[in-house]
Scaffold this active site. Structure first.
Site, short mmCIF file in Angstrom:
data_model
loop_
_atom_site.label_atom_id
_atom_site.label_comp_id
_atom_site.label_asym_id
_atom_site.label_seq_id
_atom_site.Cartn_x
_atom_site.Cartn_y
_atom_site.Cartn_z
N ASP A 33 -28.66 -8.48 3.98
CA ASP A 33 -29.25 -7.87 5.21
C ASP A 33 -30.48 -8.65 5.84
O ASP A 33 -31.08 -9.43 4.76
CB ASP A 33 -29.98 -6.41 4.79
N GLY A 34 -30.77 -8.55 7.00
CA GLY A 34 -32.21 -9.20 7.47
C GLY A 34 -31.49 -10.04 8.61
O GLY A 34 -32.39 -10.95 9.15
N ARG A 56 -33.47 -9.37 11.89
CA ARG A 56 -34.91 -9.92 11.83
C ARG A 56 -35.32 -11.28 11.65
O ARG A 56 -36.07 -11.59 12.50
CB ARG A 56 -35.72 -8.97 10.77
N HIS A 65 -26.58 -13.60 12.47
CA HIS A 65 -25.28 -13.40 12.07
C HIS A 65 -24.52 -14.80 11.70
O HIS A 65 -24.30 -15.06 10.53
CB HIS A 65 -24.26 -12.41 12.60
N LEU A 76 -12.70 -17.41 -9.26
CA LEU A 76 -13.70 -16.26 -8.67
C LEU A 76 -12.65 -15.36 -7.81
O LEU A 76 -12.15 -15.91 -6.88
CB LEU A 76 -14.87 -16.80 -8.12
N ARG A 90 -30.03 -6.65 -2.83
CA ARG A 90 -30.30 -6.53 -1.28
C ARG A 90 -31.22 -7.29 -0.98
O ARG A 90 -32.30 -7.14 -1.16
CB ARG A 90 -30.30 -4.97 -0.95
C1 IPE Z 1 -25.98 -2.62 5.57
O1 IPE Z 1 -26.99 -2.92 6.33
C2 IPE Z 1 -24.66 -2.88 5.81
C3 IPE Z 1 -24.60 -4.59 5.67
C4 IPE Z 1 -25.42 -5.39 5.36
C5 IPE Z 1 -23.22 -4.97 6.19
P1 IPE Z 1 -27.50 -2.04 7.52
O2 IPE Z 1 -28.78 -2.95 8.09
O3 IPE Z 1 -26.51 -1.80 8.33
O4 IPE Z 1 -28.17 -0.82 6.83
P2 IPE Z 1 -29.33 0.10 7.23
O5 IPE Z 1 -29.03 0.44 8.74
O6 IPE Z 1 -30.59 -0.68 7.52
O7 IPE Z 1 -29.44 1.10 6.36
C1 IPE Z 2 -26.99 -7.66 8.20
O1 IPE Z 2 -27.96 -7.95 9.05
C2 IPE Z 2 -25.81 -7.81 8.73
C3 IPE Z 2 -25.05 -6.81 9.16
C4 IPE Z 2 -25.45 -5.60 9.14
C5 IPE Z 2 -23.72 -7.11 10.03
P1 IPE Z 2 -28.63 -6.97 9.98
O2 IPE Z 2 -28.05 -6.92 11.35
O3 IPE Z 2 -28.55 -5.52 9.51
O4 IPE Z 2 -30.28 -7.54 10.16
P2 IPE Z 2 -31.46 -6.55 10.45
O5 IPE Z 2 -31.65 -5.48 9.30
O6 IPE Z 2 -31.43 -5.92 11.66
O7 IPE Z 2 -32.65 -7.45 10.25
MG MG Z 3 -30.02 -4.40 8.58
#
Ligand code: IPE
Ligand code: IPE
Ligand code: MG
Length: 239
Positions: free
Chosen positions: A16-17, A20, A33, A127, A184
Site C-alpha cells: 500500500d501507498g 501517496r 504503481h 519459493l 502492510r
Molecule cells: C488494499 O489497499 C488493496 C491492495 C493493496 C491491493 P487499498 O488501498 O485498496 O485499501 P484501503 O482502501 O486503504 O482500505
Molecule cells: C496500493 O497502493 C496499490 C493498489 C491498491 C493497487 P494505493 O494505490 O492504494 O496507494 P494509496 O493508498 O492511495 O497511497
Molecule cells: Mg491504498
C-alpha cells in the site's frame, strides 16, 4: 526451528501507498504503481535469500475496480507487462507463480498473461509467489461456501461433516499454509478484506514506508520483527 532466527514460512504483504508516493512527487497515481514493481523484485530476492517458502502479494482487490478507469487500466497494463518481462528472472530464481482471487472478471488479455506465467513457472521449487488479484476475503469465503453447499446439495457431504478443514480446503489458498506474518506498508493499520480466515494467528506488522520505497532491507526488518514475536496460539508459553 532455532529461537535465534525464526523464519516465517509464509509472508503476505499488502502493498500500500503507491498513490501517496506519486502524489508526494506531483506524479500521476499510475506512476506510483509502476514504481511499485522494483519493491516486488526486492521482496522476492529477500524472501528467497532468507528461505521464506511462500510470499503472497495483495496486488488488486475486488474493491479496487471502483477506482477511476484510467488507474484501473494502467494497473491491468502493468500486470501484463510484468508477467511478460519478469518470467525469465522468476524461472532463474526457482519461483513458482500462482494466483488467488476471481480471475473471471479480467479481460482475456490479462487472463492469458496470468495463465502463461503460471505455466512457465510451474516447476519452480524454491519459493511460491501467490498473487492476490481481484481478490477479497469475503468474496473468497462466499465462493468457498457455495462450493460446500453444492457438495451438500448433491448428497456428497453431510452438514455435520463440515469442519474448519473443509472450509480451509475450499478456499483459493487451499494448497498453502496460513501466513505467519502479514505486512502492510504505508502505516495503514487494517486488513482491507485480505486473508481474513487465514490471518487468524498471523503476526501483523505495519511499517510507515510507502510501498514504492520498500527495500530488501525493509523485508529483512520485517523478518527481524517477526523473530521477536512470541506466538502462543492461545496456549501457555513453554518454560
Ligand atoms: C488494499 O489497499 C488493496 C491492495 C493493496 C491491493 P487499498 O488501498 O485498496 O485499501 P484501503 O482502501 O486503504 O482500505
Ligand atoms: C496500493 O497502493 C496499490 C493498489 C491498491 C493497487 P494505493 O494505490 O492504494 O496507494 P494509496 O493508498 O492511495 O497511497
Ligand atoms: Mg491504498
Amino acid at each position: 526451528m532455532s529461537e535465534q532466527k525464526r523464519i516465517p514460512q509464509h509472508v503476505a504483504i499488502i502493498m500500500d501507498g503507491n498513490g501517496r508516493w506519486a502524489e508526494l512527487r506531483g506524479k500521476d497515481r499510475s506512476e506510483g504503481h509502476a514504481a511499485g514493481i522494483e519493491p516486488v523484485r526486492a521482496s522476492l530476492r529477500a524472501a528467497v535469500r532468507n528461505g521464506v517458502r511462500y510470499l503472497t502479494l495483495y496486488a488488486f482487490s475486488t474493491e479496487n475496480w471502483g477506482r477511476p478507469a484510467a488507474e484501473v487500466d494502467a494497473l491491468m497494463e502493468l500486470f501484463c507487462q510484468c508477467v511478460a518481462n519478469e518470467a525469465p528472472e522468476l524461472i532463474r530464481q526457482g519461483v513458482r507463480v500462482c494466483m488467488i482471487g476471481d480471475r473471471s472478471r479480467f479481460s482475456e488479455k490479462v487472463r492469458s498473461a496470468l495463465e502463461s506465467i503460471e505455466k512457465q513457472t510451474a516447476d519452480g521449487k524454491v519459493l511460491t509467489l501467490i498473487l492476490a488479484l481481484n481478490y477479497s476475503s469475503r468474496s473468497e469465503i462466499t465462493r468457498a461456501v457455495q462450493q460446500i453447499a453444492r457438495r451438500v446439495a448433491a448428497g456428497e457431504l453431510a452438514p455435520e461433516a463440515i469442519t474448519e478443514q473443509t472450509l480451509s480446503e475450499s478456499l483459493d489458498t487451499a494448497p498453502w499454509p496460513d501466513p505467519d506474518l502479514i505486512v502492510r506498508t504505508s502505516g495503514e493499520q487494517r486488513l482491507s478484506n485480505f486473508l481474513l480466515w487465514q490471518a487468524s494467528y498471523a503476526e501483523l506488522w505495519f511499517p510507515e514506508v510507502l510501498w514504492p520505497d520498500f527495500t530488501e532491507r525493509d523485508f529483512d526488518r520485517a523478518l527481524e520483527e517477526y523473530a521477536r514475536r512470541d506466538r502462543r496460539f492461545g496456549l501457555v508459553k513453554d518454560k
